[in-house]
Enzyme design. Structure first.
Site, PDB file in Angstrom:
ATOM      1  N   LYS A 165       8.099 -68.373 -34.340  1.00  0.00           N
ATOM      2  CA  LYS A 165       6.869 -67.960 -33.868  1.00  0.00           C
ATOM      3  C   LYS A 165       6.919 -66.269 -33.699  1.00  0.00           C
ATOM      4  O   LYS A 165       7.956 -65.784 -33.563  1.00  0.00           O
ATOM      5  CB  LYS A 165       6.348 -68.423 -32.274  1.00  0.00           C
ATOM      6  CG  LYS A 165       6.606 -69.982 -32.257  1.00  0.00           C
ATOM      7  CD  LYS A 165       5.199 -70.587 -33.050  1.00  0.00           C
ATOM      8  CE  LYS A 165       5.213 -72.124 -32.646  1.00  0.00           C
ATOM      9  NZ  LYS A 165       4.045 -72.684 -33.382  1.00  0.00           N
ATOM     10  N   GLU A 194       3.032 -74.668 -40.044  1.00  0.00           N
ATOM     11  CA  GLU A 194       2.030 -75.314 -41.176  1.00  0.00           C
ATOM     12  C   GLU A 194       1.114 -74.656 -42.155  1.00  0.00           C
ATOM     13  O   GLU A 194       1.039 -74.677 -43.135  1.00  0.00           O
ATOM     14  CB  GLU A 194       1.164 -76.717 -40.760  1.00  0.00           C
ATOM     15  CG  GLU A 194       0.107 -76.014 -39.402  1.00  0.00           C
ATOM     16  CD  GLU A 194       0.628 -75.823 -38.147  1.00  0.00           C
ATOM     17  OE1 GLU A 194      -0.292 -75.653 -37.231  1.00  0.00           O
ATOM     18  OE2 GLU A 194       1.856 -75.870 -37.908  1.00  0.00           O
ATOM     19  N   HIS A 284       4.433 -82.088 -42.298  1.00  0.00           N
ATOM     20  CA  HIS A 284       3.593 -81.824 -41.099  1.00  0.00           C
ATOM     21  C   HIS A 284       2.315 -82.516 -41.212  1.00  0.00           C
ATOM     22  O   HIS A 284       2.038 -82.572 -42.465  1.00  0.00           O
ATOM     23  CB  HIS A 284       3.506 -80.269 -40.975  1.00  0.00           C
ATOM     24  CG  HIS A 284       3.132 -79.901 -39.679  1.00  0.00           C
ATOM     25  ND1 HIS A 284       1.821 -79.855 -39.316  1.00  0.00           N
ATOM     26  CD2 HIS A 284       3.658 -79.303 -38.686  1.00  0.00           C
ATOM     27  CE1 HIS A 284       1.281 -79.390 -38.261  1.00  0.00           C
ATOM     28  NE2 HIS A 284       2.608 -79.184 -37.665  1.00  0.00           N
TER      29      HIS A 284
END
Length: 440
Positions: A165, A194, A284
């Site tokens: 992140k 994703e 994912h």
């Protein structure tokens, strides 16, 4: 002569309560809400018809085939307890209706058209029974749980991951730095989010190169095999495979795919490539809640999970039970078993409508990800067991001392929970104490 044109009730042909299902039939459980005034038998028969051989009227060419051999059959209907005008319709499909080894064709047939049918207010596919005669036409996961553990040389505990992140905006070099810090701190995997594909701020090739550098540096310093889920999802299958080839050439152990947005055809192609070339495949489920979140309409995730096991993937996100994303414990554990185990008994309390026998198809590791942190570790260890991946994004990178200490905290907490469990301690009752003792 012999052909009577016109519209007739579906139930006259497709509702067959006397039918005995065959071992080779594909069975479906639909939660259906008929429009007011539409009998349940007619609605169930309409589902069977429109997802197999039927159309809105009798056609002359029906006489050129054997409907008895090829039609879907609604063989049972049961009311849903506590719901008004809602039923579970059970439909059996002959195996010859489906192309071998094609999840795409399976879904196009069973759910491709019938969900817009006007006799139904709502329709949800709750479960599918895939017979061994059909499942054996798929390769399934490229490697499976045991082969993955052997490749990584990691046993007796869940694997630890982290999504880097912020998910968008980092340069490739800074992205690689975050990967290195997390892996060096003790995680087994880091992950592309994703929607990280190949955007102007970070092209895929640059990301792959800096991530590979981080992988090899952290492996050399820790003596452990490390991985990063390099997202190969792309706008075309050709570009997707080109990225997977480059990952293999760099020596990366695992790539990633968004299987719902990328599509089952692309996913199966990538799974074949990964099996042939020794790459693990992380999946994912981006877009799943569009399909599975509504109780009365759509497709339950257990069906999407079965589809992924057939199409191919070594990991798939499966909810957390305890984090920020929705998921009920028993239902989640039901489809976790459908991902991992060879044989799963029918158990309606866990949402499993049919006994499923996967025969020898490899299992898929469920990934718990989404809003989890170190204090969830005891519950996650107890709920998911060893054959799982516990993935902490903000729960690693949000540590007040930085990325590497966040990774260390997660690894220490996991090993403390596994040791406590192996010693027979009660993780549900003593979890917080175990974490505090480990942090000293």
């Amino acid at each position: 002569v012999g052909f009577k044109a016109g519209v007739k009730d579906y139930r006259l042909t497709y509702y067959t309560p006397e039918y005995k299902t065959k071992d080779t039939d594909i069975l479906a459980a639909f939660r259906m809400t008929p429009q007011p005034g539409v009998p349940a038998e007619e609605a169930g028969a309409a589902v069977a018809a429109e997802s197999s051989t039927g159309t809105w009227t009798t056609v002359w060419t029906d006489g050129l085939t054997s409907l008895d051999r090829y039609k879907g059959r609604c063989y049972d209907i049961e009311p849903v307890a506590g719901e008004e005008n809602q039923y579970i319709a059970y439909v059996a499909y002959p195996l010859d209706l489906f192309e071998e080894g094609s999840v795409t064709n399976l879904f196009t047939s069973i759910v491709g058209n019938v969900f817009g049918f006007k006799a139904l207010r709502a329709l949800r596919l709750e479960d599918l029974r895939i017979p061994p005669a059909y499942s054996k036409t798929f390769i399934g996961p490229p490697h499976g749980i045991q082969v993955e553990r052997d490749k990584l040389n990691k046993y007796g505990r869940p694997l630890l991951g982290c999504t880097i992140k912020p998910k968008l905006g980092l340069s490739a070099k800074n992205y690689g730095r975050a990967v290195y810090e997390c892996l060096r701190g003790g995680l087994d995997f880091t992950k592309d989010d994703e929607n990280v594909n190949s955007q102007p701020f970070m092209r895929w090739r640059d990301r792959f190169l800096f991530v590979a550098e981080a992988l090899f540096k952290s492996q050399a310093e820790t003596g452990e095999i490390k991985g990063h889920y390099l997202n190969a999802t792309a706008g075309t299958c050709e570009e997707m495979l080109k990225r997977a080839v480059f990952a293999r050439e760099l020596g990366a152990p695992i790539v990633m795919h968004d299987y719902l947005t990328g599509g089952f055809t692309a996913n199966t192609s990538l799974a074949f490539y990964c099996r042939d070339n020794g790459l693990l495949l992380h999946i994912h489920r981006a877009m799943h809640a569009v399909i599975d979140r509504q109780r009365n309409h759509g497709i339950h995730f257990r069906v999407l999970a079965k589809a992924l096991r057939m199409s191919g993937g070594d990991h798939i996100h499966a909810g957390t039970v305890v984090g920020k994303l929705e998921g009920e414990r028993e239902v989640t554990l039901g489809f976790v078993d459908l991902l991992r185990d060879d044989y799963i008994e029918k158990d309606r309390s866990r949402g499993i409508y049919f006994t499923q026998d996967w025969v020898s198809m490899p299992g898929v590791l469920p990934v718990a990800s989404g809003g989890i942190h170190v204090w969830h570790m005891p519950a996650l260890t107890e709920i998911f067991g060893d054959d799982s991946v516990l993935q902490f994004g903000g729960g690693t990178l949000g540590h007040p001392w930085g990325n590497a200490p966040g990774a260390v905290a997660n690894r220490v907490a996991l090993e403390a929970c596994v040791q406590a469990r192996n010693e027979g301690r009660d993780l549900a009752r003593e979890g917080n104490t175990i974490i505090r003792e480990a942090s000293k």
